[in-house]
Write a protein that holds these residues in place. Sequence first.
Motif, PDB file in Angstrom:
ATOM      1  N   ASP A 162     -21.402 -70.715  -7.723  1.00 25.68           N
ATOM      2  CA  ASP A 162     -22.842 -70.440  -7.525  1.00 25.68           C
ATOM      3  C   ASP A 162     -23.034 -68.908  -7.344  1.00 25.68           C
ATOM      4  O   ASP A 162     -24.030 -68.469  -6.734  1.00 25.68           O
ATOM      5  N   THR A 163     -21.972 -68.063  -7.826  1.00 28.68           N
ATOM      6  CA  THR A 163     -22.459 -66.780  -7.633  1.00 28.68           C
ATOM      7  C   THR A 163     -22.481 -65.983  -9.018  1.00 28.68           C
ATOM      8  O   THR A 163     -23.358 -65.946  -9.659  1.00 28.68           O
ATOM      9  N   LEU A 164     -21.277 -65.416  -9.436  1.00 30.86           N
ATOM     10  CA  LEU A 164     -21.211 -64.918 -10.632  1.00 30.86           C
ATOM     11  C   LEU A 164     -21.189 -65.725 -12.066  1.00 30.86           C
ATOM     12  O   LEU A 164     -20.284 -66.722 -11.925  1.00 30.86           O
ATOM     13  N   ASN A 165     -22.305 -65.957 -12.761  1.00 24.21           N
ATOM     14  CA  ASN A 165     -22.300 -66.923 -13.684  1.00 24.21           C
ATOM     15  C   ASN A 165     -22.234 -66.467 -15.150  1.00 24.21           C
ATOM     16  O   ASN A 165     -22.531 -67.365 -16.097  1.00 24.21           O
ATOM     17  N   GLY A 166     -21.570 -65.345 -15.305  1.00 23.47           N
ATOM     18  CA  GLY A 166     -21.725 -64.808 -16.676  1.00 23.47           C
ATOM     19  C   GLY A 166     -20.416 -65.594 -17.624  1.00 23.47           C
ATOM     20  O   GLY A 166     -20.248 -65.554 -18.731  1.00 23.47           O
ATOM     21  N   ASN A 167     -19.621 -66.337 -16.935  1.00 24.12           N
ATOM     22  CA  ASN A 167     -18.455 -66.867 -17.440  1.00 24.12           C
ATOM     23  C   ASN A 167     -18.303 -68.251 -16.681  1.00 24.12           C
ATOM     24  O   ASN A 167     -18.883 -68.491 -15.468  1.00 24.12           O
ATOM     25  N   ASN A 168     -17.521 -69.261 -17.287  1.00 26.04           N
ATOM     26  CA  ASN A 168     -17.171 -70.543 -16.671  1.00 26.04           C
ATOM     27  C   ASN A 168     -15.885 -70.147 -15.937  1.00 26.04           C
ATOM     28  O   ASN A 168     -15.379 -69.149 -16.316  1.00 26.04           O
ATOM     29  N   TYR A 169     -15.514 -71.001 -15.189  1.00 27.30           N
ATOM     30  CA  TYR A 169     -14.219 -70.727 -14.318  1.00 27.30           C
ATOM     31  C   TYR A 169     -13.142 -71.987 -14.439  1.00 27.30           C
ATOM     32  O   TYR A 169     -13.884 -72.930 -13.765  1.00 27.30           O
ATOM     33  N   LEU A 170     -11.981 -71.853 -14.647  1.00 25.52           N
ATOM     34  CA  LEU A 170     -11.105 -72.858 -14.746  1.00 25.52           C
ATOM     35  C   LEU A 170     -10.115 -72.382 -13.462  1.00 25.52           C
ATOM     36  O   LEU A 170      -9.401 -71.429 -13.697  1.00 25.52           O
ATOM     37  N   PHE A 171     -10.017 -73.301 -12.673  1.00 25.92           N
ATOM     38  CA  PHE A 171      -9.069 -72.873 -11.662  1.00 25.92           C
ATOM     39  C   PHE A 171      -7.877 -73.917 -11.609  1.00 25.92           C
ATOM     40  O   PHE A 171      -8.238 -75.174 -11.396  1.00 25.92           O
ATOM     41  N   MET A 172      -6.795 -73.344 -11.666  1.00 25.05           N
ATOM     42  CA  MET A 172      -5.715 -74.178 -11.936  1.00 25.05           C
ATOM     43  C   MET A 172      -4.245 -73.858 -10.969  1.00 25.05           C
ATOM     44  O   MET A 172      -4.010 -72.999 -10.731  1.00 25.05           O
ATOM     45  N   ALA A 173      -3.943 -75.018 -10.276  1.00 26.87           N
ATOM     46  CA  ALA A 173      -2.927 -74.976  -9.583  1.00 26.87           C
ATOM     47  C   ALA A 173      -1.525 -75.424 -10.304  1.00 26.87           C
ATOM     48  O   ALA A 173      -1.621 -76.699 -10.545  1.00 26.87           O
ATOM     49  N   PHE A 174      -0.600 -74.647 -10.631  1.00 27.69           N
ATOM     50  CA  PHE A 174       0.690 -75.175 -11.499  1.00 27.69           C
ATOM     51  C   PHE A 174       1.652 -75.607 -10.528  1.00 27.69           C
ATOM     52  O   PHE A 174       1.908 -75.263  -9.790  1.00 27.69           O
ATOM     53  N   SER A 175       2.163 -76.626 -11.194  1.00 26.37           N
ATOM     54  CA  SER A 175       3.577 -77.130 -10.596  1.00 26.37           C
ATOM     55  C   SER A 175       4.715 -76.443 -11.750  1.00 26.37           C
ATOM     56  O   SER A 175       4.418 -76.203 -12.609  1.00 26.37           O
ATOM     57  N   GLY A 176       5.807 -76.722 -11.358  1.00 27.86           N
ATOM     58  CA  GLY A 176       7.164 -76.301 -12.257  1.00 27.86           C
ATOM     59  C   GLY A 176       7.279 -75.099 -12.580  1.00 27.86           C
ATOM     60  O   GLY A 176       8.134 -74.745 -13.475  1.00 27.86           O
ATOM     61  N   GLU A 177       6.728 -74.237 -11.720  1.00 28.46           N
ATOM     62  CA  GLU A 177       6.900 -72.837 -12.042  1.00 28.46           C
ATOM     63  C   GLU A 177       8.167 -72.295 -11.560  1.00 28.46           C
ATOM     64  O   GLU A 177       8.900 -71.593 -12.374  1.00 28.46           O
ATOM     65  N   GLU A 178       8.730 -72.712 -10.554  1.00 23.86           N
ATOM     66  CA  GLU A 178      10.181 -72.427 -10.093  1.00 23.86           C
ATOM     67  C   GLU A 178      11.355 -73.092 -11.140  1.00 23.86           C
ATOM     68  O   GLU A 178      12.265 -72.326 -11.099  1.00 23.86           O
ATOM     69  N   MET A 179      10.765 -73.916 -11.785  1.00 19.86           N
ATOM     70  CA  MET A 179      11.886 -74.508 -12.907  1.00 19.86           C
ATOM     71  C   MET A 179      11.722 -73.946 -14.304  1.00 19.86           C
ATOM     72  O   MET A 179      12.356 -74.470 -15.240  1.00 19.86           O
ATOM     73  N   GLY A 180      10.948 -72.874 -14.377  1.00 17.50           N
ATOM     74  CA  GLY A 180      10.672 -72.200 -15.618  1.00 17.50           C
ATOM     75  C   GLY A 180       9.459 -72.236 -16.314  1.00 17.50           C
ATOM     76  O   GLY A 180       8.898 -72.285 -17.284  1.00 17.50           O
ATOM     77  N   LEU A 181       8.262 -72.006 -15.316  1.00 18.47           N
ATOM     78  CA  LEU A 181       6.862 -71.955 -15.672  1.00 18.47           C
ATOM     79  C   LEU A 181       6.504 -73.194 -16.344  1.00 18.47           C
ATOM     80  O   LEU A 181       5.631 -73.130 -17.517  1.00 18.47           O
ATOM     81  N   LEU A 182       7.019 -74.625 -16.036  1.00 18.67           N
ATOM     82  CA  LEU A 182       6.637 -75.562 -16.780  1.00 18.67           C
ATOM     83  C   LEU A 182       5.202 -75.823 -16.943  1.00 18.67           C
ATOM     84  O   LEU A 182       4.536 -76.488 -18.004  1.00 18.67           O
ATOM     85  N   GLY A 183       4.526 -76.030 -15.654  1.00 23.59           N
ATOM     86  CA  GLY A 183       3.196 -76.389 -15.690  1.00 23.59           C
ATOM     87  C   GLY A 183       2.181 -75.603 -16.701  1.00 23.59           C
ATOM     88  O   GLY A 183       1.464 -76.037 -17.232  1.00 23.59           O
ATOM     89  N   SER A 184       2.269 -74.343 -16.413  1.00 26.29           N
ATOM     90  CA  SER A 184       1.200 -73.288 -17.326  1.00 26.29           C
ATOM     91  C   SER A 184       1.799 -73.305 -18.514  1.00 26.29           C
ATOM     92  O   SER A 184       0.895 -73.401 -19.576  1.00 26.29           O
ATOM     93  N   ASN A 185       3.156 -73.496 -18.999  1.00 29.04           N
ATOM     94  CA  ASN A 185       3.705 -73.631 -20.365  1.00 29.04           C
ATOM     95  C   ASN A 185       2.995 -75.061 -21.115  1.00 29.04           C
ATOM     96  O   ASN A 185       2.513 -75.027 -22.114  1.00 29.04           O
ATOM     97  N   TYR A 186       2.975 -75.842 -20.281  1.00 28.46           N
ATOM     98  CA  TYR A 186       2.542 -77.254 -20.861  1.00 28.46           C
ATOM     99  C   TYR A 186       0.961 -77.295 -20.965  1.00 28.46           C
ATOM    100  O   TYR A 186       0.683 -77.654 -22.021  1.00 28.46           O
ATOM    101  N   PHE A 187       0.274 -76.609 -19.943  1.00 25.95           N
ATOM    102  CA  PHE A 187      -1.213 -76.467 -20.298  1.00 25.95           C
ATOM    103  C   PHE A 187      -1.465 -75.621 -21.495  1.00 25.95           C
ATOM    104  O   PHE A 187      -2.498 -75.870 -22.200  1.00 25.95           O
ATOM    105  N   ALA A 188      -0.835 -74.345 -21.671  1.00 26.67           N
ATOM    106  CA  ALA A 188      -1.110 -73.393 -22.756  1.00 26.67           C
ATOM    107  C   ALA A 188      -0.957 -74.364 -23.898  1.00 26.67           C
ATOM    108  O   ALA A 188      -1.590 -73.939 -25.076  1.00 26.67           O
ATOM    109  N   LYS A 189      -0.085 -75.245 -23.969  1.00 33.18           N
ATOM    110  CA  LYS A 189       0.128 -75.893 -25.169  1.00 33.18           C
ATOM    111  C   LYS A 189      -0.797 -77.035 -25.357  1.00 33.18           C
ATOM    112  O   LYS A 189      -0.764 -77.745 -26.380  1.00 33.18           O
TER     113      LYS A 189
END
Length: 406
Positions: A162-189
Amino acid sequence: MNRIFLFMFFLAFMSCKKNETPLVTIQEDVAFLAKDELEGRETGTENEVKAATYIKERMESIGLLPMGLDGTYYQTFTFKPKKGPHDEVQFVENGDSILSGRNVIGYVDNKAENTIIIGAHFDHLGMGGEGSLYVGEDIHNGADDNASGVGVLLKLAEKLKDTLNGNNYLFMAFSGEEMGLLGSNYFAKNPTIDLSKANCMINMDMVGRLREDKTLSVSGTGTAPIWNQVLNSVNPGFKLVLKESGIGPSDHTSFYLQDIPVLHFFTGQHEDYHKPSDDFDKLNYEGMEMISGYIVSTIGELDGKEKLQFRKTKNESEETPRFKVGLGVMPDYLFDGKGMRIDGVSEDRPAFKAGLLKGDVVVKLGDSTVTDMMSYMRALSVFKEGDSADVTVNRDGESIVKKIDF
């Protein structure tokens, strides 16, 4: 008449206040995620599910839209864990000995053309094991790594909705980072949004230990031409350490590899890194509020502007020498002086036995002059087990020479 009006207004105001969802502080979010009962939030465990549920409920209370799978806030991924330290984790649909992780994803739809992705990982090391710098089994609460990043993530969601509205925002809490960026890797693909519309990705990993001199590392500054100008123009007083590379040991890397501009915020390593002592009461919460405000100001400079231009950067990890031995020290990655400053010394390792101390600045190792982190790593890479070498350090303005036995 006026008295009746004021009385009715007061009742209405108090009714609204009672029905409002009270704002949750960064400290309260970190306290929940880093409590002993969650036993370190290891990916694939019930405690990771409890942490994910908490984050989902927080996103829901803020008013974020679900942007996971099937109308939920969750994106679940299944994988086979590594059998050895040099193996790679494999994403699989089914089979024996598989584990499940989950990303938690919320969205602000401003009907804008492009979307800014804001992320932080919420998993940690559980009771220790691989990746831990602690000998033995104990709860690794991971307050700085990375409950701190999730706390700032949720604060940003509150500030940006409800403030800056020039972009949409995707907020993401990743899992699996400590095992090798698993969550972000999976989402990116397997993205749940159109990544061609991603303006940039902002990552917070270990932002809870801002020092007295307010040193803040920001990586990825070379991934878009505008980053250096923006970061310096809105700087509220940080001592910035800016690094160009979009590749690093955190989740922003997964997005850089998809040709998306990135920034990674980091307040530095410390003696509690990957140990049970990384606890809630050691964090600088005022510093985290300051960082969240800085990120909002940075995003504000992008509001209503054209989509950022992506640039490739040098992959510094490819230039990193391989080591046969180590000193047993924690380098100070935020040090911008000449040499390599020691931020921690492990007991019973070569540096400890030689009498090196936290705060010592290594300026020479063997025959090699040490001017920065890369020259230190090159100097260390020539030694093997059984070798000896002199190391010269600056300690409180005095030059001291010690003998290191590898």
